[in-house]
Scaffold this motif. Sequence first.
Motif, PDB file in Angstrom:
ATOM      1  N   GLY A  79       1.193  -0.706   0.148  1.00 14.10           N
ATOM      2  CA  GLY A  79       0.480  -0.213  -0.334  1.00 14.10           C
ATOM      3  C   GLY A  79       0.697   1.168  -0.041  1.00 14.10           C
ATOM      4  N   GLY A  80       1.956   1.451   0.387  1.00  8.02           N
ATOM      5  CA  GLY A  80       3.084   2.172   1.084  1.00  8.02           C
ATOM      6  C   GLY A  80       3.271   3.043  -1.327  1.00  8.02           C
ATOM      7  N   HIS A  81       3.678   1.585  -1.769  1.00  7.36           N
ATOM      8  CA  HIS A  81       4.130   1.754  -2.832  1.00  7.36           C
ATOM      9  C   HIS A  81       2.887   2.220  -3.962  1.00  7.36           C
ATOM     10  N   LEU A  82       1.851   1.795  -3.530  1.00  9.74           N
ATOM     11  CA  LEU A  82       0.096   2.707  -3.908  1.00  9.74           C
ATOM     12  C   LEU A  82       0.648   3.876  -3.721  1.00  9.74           C
ATOM     13  N   TYR A  83       0.471   4.059  -2.903  1.00 11.59           N
ATOM     14  CA  TYR A  83       0.445   5.475  -2.322  1.00 11.59           C
ATOM     15  C   TYR A  83       1.613   6.393  -2.964  1.00 11.59           C
ATOM     16  N   PHE A  84       2.574   5.823  -2.805  1.00 12.37           N
ATOM     17  CA  PHE A  84       3.825   6.599  -3.743  1.00 12.37           C
ATOM     18  C   PHE A  84       3.169   6.834  -5.112  1.00 12.37           C
ATOM     19  N   MET A  85       2.534   6.011  -6.094  1.00 11.68           N
ATOM     20  CA  MET A  85       2.018   6.042  -7.174  1.00 11.68           C
ATOM     21  C   MET A  85       1.328   6.947  -7.363  1.00 11.68           C
ATOM     22  N   ARG A  86       0.170   7.058  -6.217  1.00  9.85           N
ATOM     23  CA  ARG A  86      -0.475   8.075  -6.629  1.00  9.85           C
ATOM     24  C   ARG A  86      -0.542   9.522  -6.760  1.00  9.85           C
ATOM     25  N   TYR A  87       0.631   9.517  -5.785  1.00 12.70           N
ATOM     26  CA  TYR A  87       0.994  10.780  -4.519  1.00 12.70           C
ATOM     27  C   TYR A  87       1.430  11.733  -5.846  1.00 12.70           C
ATOM     28  N   VAL A  88       2.811  11.170  -6.666  1.00 21.42           N
ATOM     29  CA  VAL A  88       3.338  12.052  -7.551  1.00 21.42           C
ATOM     30  C   VAL A  88       2.954  12.132  -8.644  1.00 21.42           C
ATOM     31  N   LYS A  89       1.599  11.143  -9.013  1.00 21.42           N
ATOM     32  CA  LYS A  89       0.235  11.113  -9.985  1.00 21.42           C
ATOM     33  C   LYS A  89      -0.375  12.512  -9.523  1.00 21.42           C
ATOM     34  N   LYS A  90      -1.096  12.464  -8.209  1.00 18.65           N
ATOM     35  CA  LYS A  90      -2.080  14.332  -8.223  1.00 18.65           C
ATOM     36  C   LYS A  90      -0.651  14.612  -7.913  1.00 18.65           C
ATOM     37  N   TYR A  91       0.520  15.228  -8.010  1.00 14.95           N
ATOM     38  CA  TYR A  91       0.777  16.645  -7.199  1.00 14.95           C
ATOM     39  C   TYR A  91       1.736  16.762  -8.599  1.00 14.95           C
ATOM     40  N   ASN A  92       1.815  16.217  -9.986  1.00  9.39           N
ATOM     41  CA  ASN A  92       2.883  15.938 -11.120  1.00  9.39           C
ATOM     42  C   ASN A  92       4.226  15.780 -10.922  1.00  9.39           C
ATOM     43  N   LEU A  93       4.555  14.714  -9.808  1.00  2.85           N
ATOM     44  CA  LEU A  93       6.085  14.803  -9.792  1.00  2.85           C
ATOM     45  C   LEU A  93       6.533  14.057 -11.087  1.00  2.85           C
ATOM     46  N   PRO A  94       8.129  14.596 -10.607  1.00  2.00           N
ATOM     47  CA  PRO A  94       8.563  14.061 -11.595  1.00  2.00           C
ATOM     48  C   PRO A  94       9.447  13.105 -11.503  1.00  2.00           C
ATOM     49  N   VAL A  95       8.452  11.368 -11.314  1.00  2.00           N
ATOM     50  CA  VAL A  95       9.722  10.282  -9.954  1.00  2.00           C
ATOM     51  C   VAL A  95      11.339  10.183 -10.891  1.00  2.00           C
ATOM     52  N   ASP A  96      11.663  10.399 -12.438  1.00  2.00           N
ATOM     53  CA  ASP A  96      13.168  10.314 -12.690  1.00  2.00           C
ATOM     54  C   ASP A  96      13.972  11.088 -11.432  1.00  2.00           C
ATOM     55  N   LYS A  97      13.343  12.270 -10.470  1.00  2.00           N
ATOM     56  CA  LYS A  97      13.888  12.919 -10.478  1.00  2.00           C
ATOM     57  C   LYS A  97      14.460  12.899  -8.486  1.00  2.00           C
ATOM     58  N   ILE A  98      13.008  11.900  -8.044  1.00  2.00           N
ATOM     59  CA  ILE A  98      13.228  11.311  -6.717  1.00  2.00           C
ATOM     60  C   ILE A  98      13.487  10.224  -6.636  1.00  2.00           C
TER      61      ILE A  98
END
Length: 245
Positions: free
Chosen positions: A77-96
């Motif tokens: 669930g932590g993994h899924l929350y991270f994915m939803r979080y970066v999508k919600k706030y339009n964060l660049p995953v490759d920079k985290i």
Amino acid sequence: KPFDDGNVALDALLTGSSDIGATTELGGLSRWDKGGKLYVTSYSSTSGEQIGLAGRDDIKKPEDLIGRIVAYPRATGGHLYFMRYVKKYNLPVDKIKVKFLQAPEMVAALERRDIDAFFLWEPWLDKAAQLVQGARVLARSGDDGVFVLTSYDYYSQGLIDDPPRAAAATRALIEATDFCNTNAVEAAKVAGKAFRIPEADMKVYMSRMKYRVEMPKDVVLGNFRGAAEVALQLADNVIEHLQLQ
């Protein structure tokens, strides 16, 4: 038997050590992908507060995670929350930068400054705020409608193959759910003892959960399809990363 991670509970089902486990969508998907025989029979619980983000106090807004090191257990669930979080706030995953750590490792890793934040469930969020100087709970998954944690009851093949025992187990789960919802103090006492968590703390954690034995098929299928899409996206990202190296 309590586990630090619901996904490990599913492994106990697959080895025949247990009959029922509870975890989120990704745990089931990852084991089905490997041929595991597991059956979702109902919701176990839902919550917008039990899972969240803990980290250093200088992380004030979602964009502050850019350039930081975050952690979560893989396929949880932590993994899924991270994915939803970066999508919600339009964060660049490759920079985290991401580290995969197990739940009991998180607080110590944050204290050592191996990581800057983690996406996880209680009691580890509150423990980080209590034990790590300059750390706090930065967000709960339900904030801004990002993610509602949904856990499901999974039955083993052995239990499914024994309908009378499966029916009895289901009745017991219904009774246990009713007990949690109507006897919060006593339920916290029993659960706290099982998980070795102080009763007062367990009462707070359990108050954040909605315990339910329901199976709204269309909703459950939609949840699993959404999680599967996330899993496929993760696989595509890994392949792309490998090709770039």
